[in-house]
Write an enzyme that holds these catalytic residues in place. Sequence first.
Site, short mmCIF file in Angstrom:
data_model
loop_
_atom_site.label_atom_id
_atom_site.label_comp_id
_atom_site.label_asym_id
_atom_site.label_seq_id
_atom_site.Cartn_x
_atom_site.Cartn_y
_atom_site.Cartn_z
N HIS A 1 0.57 -1.13 0.08
CA HIS A 1 -0.01 0.02 -0.10
C HIS A 1 0.84 1.20 0.05
O HIS A 1 1.99 1.27 0.18
CB HIS A 1 -1.05 -0.02 1.18
CG HIS A 1 -0.40 0.25 2.53
ND1 HIS A 1 0.43 -1.11 2.96
CD2 HIS A 1 -0.61 0.71 3.63
CE1 HIS A 1 0.85 -0.64 4.28
NE2 HIS A 1 0.15 0.37 4.40
N HIS B 1 1.15 3.92 2.18
CA HIS B 1 1.88 4.68 3.29
C HIS B 1 3.39 4.76 3.11
O HIS B 1 4.08 3.75 2.60
CB HIS B 1 1.35 4.01 4.46
CG HIS B 1 0.06 4.11 4.96
ND1 HIS B 1 -0.87 3.35 5.71
CD2 HIS B 1 -0.89 5.23 4.51
CE1 HIS B 1 -1.94 3.89 5.79
NE2 HIS B 1 -2.04 5.03 5.27
N ASP C 1 5.65 4.73 5.18
CA ASP C 1 6.64 3.46 5.61
C ASP C 1 6.36 2.23 4.79
O ASP C 1 7.16 1.12 5.27
CB ASP C 1 6.18 3.30 7.16
CG ASP C 1 4.94 2.76 7.28
OD1 ASP C 1 4.03 3.08 6.90
OD2 ASP C 1 4.59 1.81 8.26
N HIS C 2 6.01 2.31 3.90
CA HIS C 2 5.87 1.18 2.96
C HIS C 2 6.10 1.32 1.56
O HIS C 2 6.65 0.59 0.60
CB HIS C 2 4.37 0.60 2.83
CG HIS C 2 3.81 -0.04 4.06
ND1 HIS C 2 4.09 -1.30 4.76
CD2 HIS C 2 3.49 0.56 5.29
CE1 HIS C 2 3.33 -1.39 5.75
NE2 HIS C 2 3.50 -0.26 6.36
N HIS D 1 -7.67 -1.15 5.79
CA HIS D 1 -6.55 -0.25 6.07
C HIS D 1 -6.21 0.91 5.31
O HIS D 1 -6.42 2.21 5.84
CB HIS D 1 -4.94 -0.93 6.39
CG HIS D 1 -3.99 -0.12 6.84
ND1 HIS D 1 -3.81 0.25 8.20
CD2 HIS D 1 -2.63 0.22 6.11
CE1 HIS D 1 -2.58 1.11 8.24
NE2 HIS D 1 -2.00 0.97 7.16
N ASP E 1 0.01 -4.21 6.17
CA ASP E 1 -0.65 -3.94 7.53
C ASP E 1 -2.22 -4.29 7.45
O ASP E 1 -2.96 -3.47 7.90
CB ASP E 1 -0.75 -2.17 7.31
CG ASP E 1 0.46 -1.59 7.57
OD1 ASP E 1 1.56 -2.32 8.01
OD2 ASP E 1 0.91 -0.46 7.67
N HIS F 1 4.75 -5.15 10.68
CA HIS F 1 5.06 -4.57 12.13
C HIS F 1 5.29 -5.40 13.00
O HIS F 1 4.58 -6.45 13.02
CB HIS F 1 4.02 -3.29 12.23
CG HIS F 1 4.19 -2.29 11.24
ND1 HIS F 1 4.76 -0.96 11.69
CD2 HIS F 1 3.36 -2.00 10.35
CE1 HIS F 1 4.56 -0.10 10.72
NE2 HIS F 1 3.54 -0.59 9.77
FE FE Z 1 2.81 0.67 8.17
ZN ZN Z 2 0.07 1.43 6.66
#
Ligand code: FE
Ligand code: ZN
Length: 243
Positions: free
Chosen positions: A58, A60, A62-63, A116, A135, A173
């Site tokens: 996805h 985001h 951090d991805h 998410h 996530d 995570h």
């Molecule tokens: Fe994440």
């Molecule tokens: Zn995420």
Amino acid sequence: MLAPLEIHMFPCLWDNYGFLIHSPETGETACIDTPEVDKIILALEEKSWNLTHIWNTHHHPDHAGGNLKLKEIYGAKIIGCEADRKRIPGIDIGISDGDRFNFAGHEVQIMETPGHTIGHIIYYVPSAKSAFVGDTIFALGCGRLFEGTPVQMYHSLSRIAGLPDDTALYCAHEYTLSNGKFALTVEPNNQALIDYVKDATSKREENIPTVPTTVLAEKSANPFVRAGSAKRLGEIRKAKDNF
Ligand code: FE
Ligand code: ZN
């Protein structure tokens, strides 16, 4: 007989995991999401692997935040959700629910798992008995509903729970202990959950990852997977957000 794919996992940022999947036969290597460029480069160097693909779950940061840098360095091809094309930096190949592609002779199956985010996808590699779930599902938890509804998340988790019991779920995570604390408030008498939390606690004391988990472990202990209805899942999610 194809040589089995190798999976290498390493911590990134605060509590993210980075993953590489590699074919010793063809040398192809995919990185699942791009949480931290430096850590991914180090992992590739440590293994002497060359990055050929990026599989995004996805959009985001951090991805997908390291997409452009890694593409520039390695010329890797970026695969992501077609419906989320605008939010996946550097995307080359858009894929959708039910698509399959071939990675070094191994089939990869795509599932869209909204909840998410709307354009969230997971990568299921049957030959490796593994799924990269981003996530959507965590050990004893699920992703926050930033964009999707409880109905969507319920459906997404049901599909993950429908994979073979021994499928390894590579969550993005390390949230297991805090998820476990909350899960025990939902099902305080679930012995599988009690044992799961005990085991995760001793692993974390020694800094051992609790990821990957398995479909079977989550079916036995994860309160979101066990919610039984979208309505109940929504209630549990709300309680977790305020926990
Ligand atoms: Fe994440
Ligand atoms: Zn995420």
